[in-house]
Scaffold this motif. Sequence first.
Motif, PDB file in Angstrom:
ATOM      1  N   ARG A 116       0.822  -1.208   0.000  1.00  0.00           N
ATOM      2  CA  ARG A 116       0.000   0.000   0.000  1.00  0.00           C
ATOM      3  C   ARG A 116       0.856   1.258   0.000  1.00  0.00           C
ATOM      4  N   ALA A 118       1.446   3.928  -3.241  1.00  0.00           N
ATOM      5  CA  ALA A 118       1.102   5.338  -3.058  1.00  0.00           C
ATOM      6  C   ALA A 118       2.266   6.254  -3.410  1.00  0.00           C
ATOM      7  N   PHE A 171      -6.628   5.388  -2.909  1.00  0.00           N
ATOM      8  CA  PHE A 171      -5.760   6.314  -2.197  1.00  0.00           C
ATOM      9  C   PHE A 171      -6.378   7.705  -2.271  1.00  0.00           C
ATOM     10  N   ASN A 188      -2.880  10.342  -1.542  1.00  0.00           N
ATOM     11  CA  ASN A 188      -1.775   9.385  -1.376  1.00  0.00           C
ATOM     12  C   ASN A 188      -1.855   8.581  -0.082  1.00  0.00           C
ATOM     13  N   TYR A 235      -3.710   5.393   1.750  1.00  0.00           N
ATOM     14  CA  TYR A 235      -4.550   4.238   1.468  1.00  0.00           C
ATOM     15  C   TYR A 235      -5.795   4.252   2.355  1.00  0.00           C
ATOM     16  N   PHE A 243      -6.390   6.840  -7.477  1.00  0.00           N
ATOM     17  CA  PHE A 243      -6.015   7.930  -6.581  1.00  0.00           C
ATOM     18  C   PHE A 243      -7.055   9.030  -6.660  1.00  0.00           C
TER      19      PHE A 243
END
Length: 660
Positions: free
Chosen positions: A178, A182, A253, A256, A258, A287
């Motif tokens: 994760r 990101a 995300f 950024n 999660y 995202f």
Amino acid sequence: MLNVIQLLPDSIANQIAAGEVVQRPASVVKELLENSVDAKAKSVQVIIREAGRNLIQIVDDGVGMTETDARMSFERHATSKIRSSDDLFRIRTMGFRGEALASIAAVAQIEMRTRRAEDELGTLIRIEGSDIKAQESISCLPGTNLLIKNLFFNVPARRNFLKSNSVEMRHIIDEFQRVALAHPEVAFSLFHNDQEIYNLHAGKLSRRIIDMFGKSYREQLNYCEEQTPYVTVRGYIGKPESAKKARNEQFFFVNNRYIKHNYLHHAVIGAYEGMLPEGSHPFYVLFVDIDPSHIDINIHPTKTEIKFDDERSVYAIMMAAVRKAVGMYNLTPSLDFESDVNFLSGGRATANRPSVPEAKADVPRPITPSWASGDKPAADKPKNERVPLRTDSLDKAAGGSFDMPKKPSSNNWQALFKGIDESSDVKSTESVGDWLGPAKAVEPAPASEPVESEAVTLGSRANQLQDVSAPVVEDENIVQIQNRYLLATIKSGVLLIDQRRAYERILYDQFHAALTKHNGVSQQLLFPKTVTLAPVDFQLALDLRDDLTHLGFQFDELGQNTFVIRGVPGMTTGENEEELFANLLAQLRADTGRLKLDRAESMARSLARRASQRHITRLSPTERKALVDQLFASSNPSYTPTGESVTTVLSLDKIAGLFR
């Protein structure tokens, strides 16, 4: 009266906070990785021993800390991110509450080395259970090197609640993935017991996904982007045909960070509506960039849950972005106006193909009613004529040929039933027409070639004039509906059986018996198959090697994250061996922690559900009878292992009510 309320010592308060922040070794990895990213590190190395029980080491090349900052970082609620309450609504970094290091230090032995690039000397701090054991100046590399040793050494009860090393390591890999997804601009590496699991170079998001999940993802990634003044959605989605049975490769995300958000997941699935096979889940890494003032991230200790001030708008924009990507990259079936739709899919004939006599074996037949074209019925066609492939999509949809019977006359009604449903892959000796579909009339065989033929069963009211009082289901009473359901008459009415679920119940009993009695039968592969797995699934397979062997799998290690499969369970013949093995591990990983089942139960459920998917197919009368017999000989014929209904009874009263 004596006062009874007093302040807790910091050591106890830190242990209480650790109960929320440090749930398992993966929680430590997550917090420290986020600190490294916040420190503007370009490279982060993670070293794990015994799934984090003995050692978690995070080494980064970030900005480092001064001696005072290094000491203050272990105090409760010490943070460099927050100065006023308004800052809570402008947070764009990962950690901000200042509880991570203090909570970790309360339940572990910590050794930290840190130095700023402009300083000549760095700082070494040793802490055990919130007690500072040493603080001194040392020579070290720029950045921060944190060692977390003997997690929960002073809280034995918490240590006893940890799962096996394989389970804890899977959680660590999940957290690592994760953070790495990101921040593709940061290089990450992960080692477990001196074995390299990941070595991810800095680069674009697409490269990060391929490096993490495998080269096979190169062909299925499609870029997705939608920009609005309120929110921006970007990322990658997978093609529908690459969807998997397990939901474990889906990532959201927000700024950024999660998050888990079922509402947004529903938006993505809605954009795929009508394109995903039943029970399949698409891959996506998406995202959401939004002004921090429109979200609240401080509603959960692990910060994986989030609230939007206008969820409906985000939902609509998310669905629009995914739908746009689906259409832009031609993921949806499109009409080909250059092709002649009057031809079957077996030959993919186009409008420019010259007309060829139908008798030729390699030319597809036009979809023209025989009563209009004057052609002879399908049953009269030469035996050497081309048989359409089983994979022909149009044949699948129709369940047989598209030829229609000749237009009947009132004096020759028998001709109505000639040439119906020339089945492409079922011989005449075992053909019975689908309920609600055309049935096949068997032509008498020539005298020189005697062939046993079965009576024709047609979907009409006349065939219901049977002795329904008989308690035993007879062969001729079992009718198949659209390759998915079986219909049988019983004393009280009609018994309806879900074909796939029936196979799932039968296979589950067989797999569970193989796991508990260690007597699984293995079918050796003539040509061994090679399968490359995600690191987390590779570790899971090593941990479950004995159980997988009892099921019938035979496999050996062949390099990093790669196995060579030499045998599969005998009950799964006909499957794609690589997909069967990989999907079973992915399903087991998804079930970890969600279902309170023992290992044998979980494995039997996962494999039975996977193997039953291929049984949505046409069955001969003998196979139908065998399926019903095996179902009612199973441990629970009425329900699947997951509690879904296998059978239902339509009583005579209920059937009669349908005609009122």
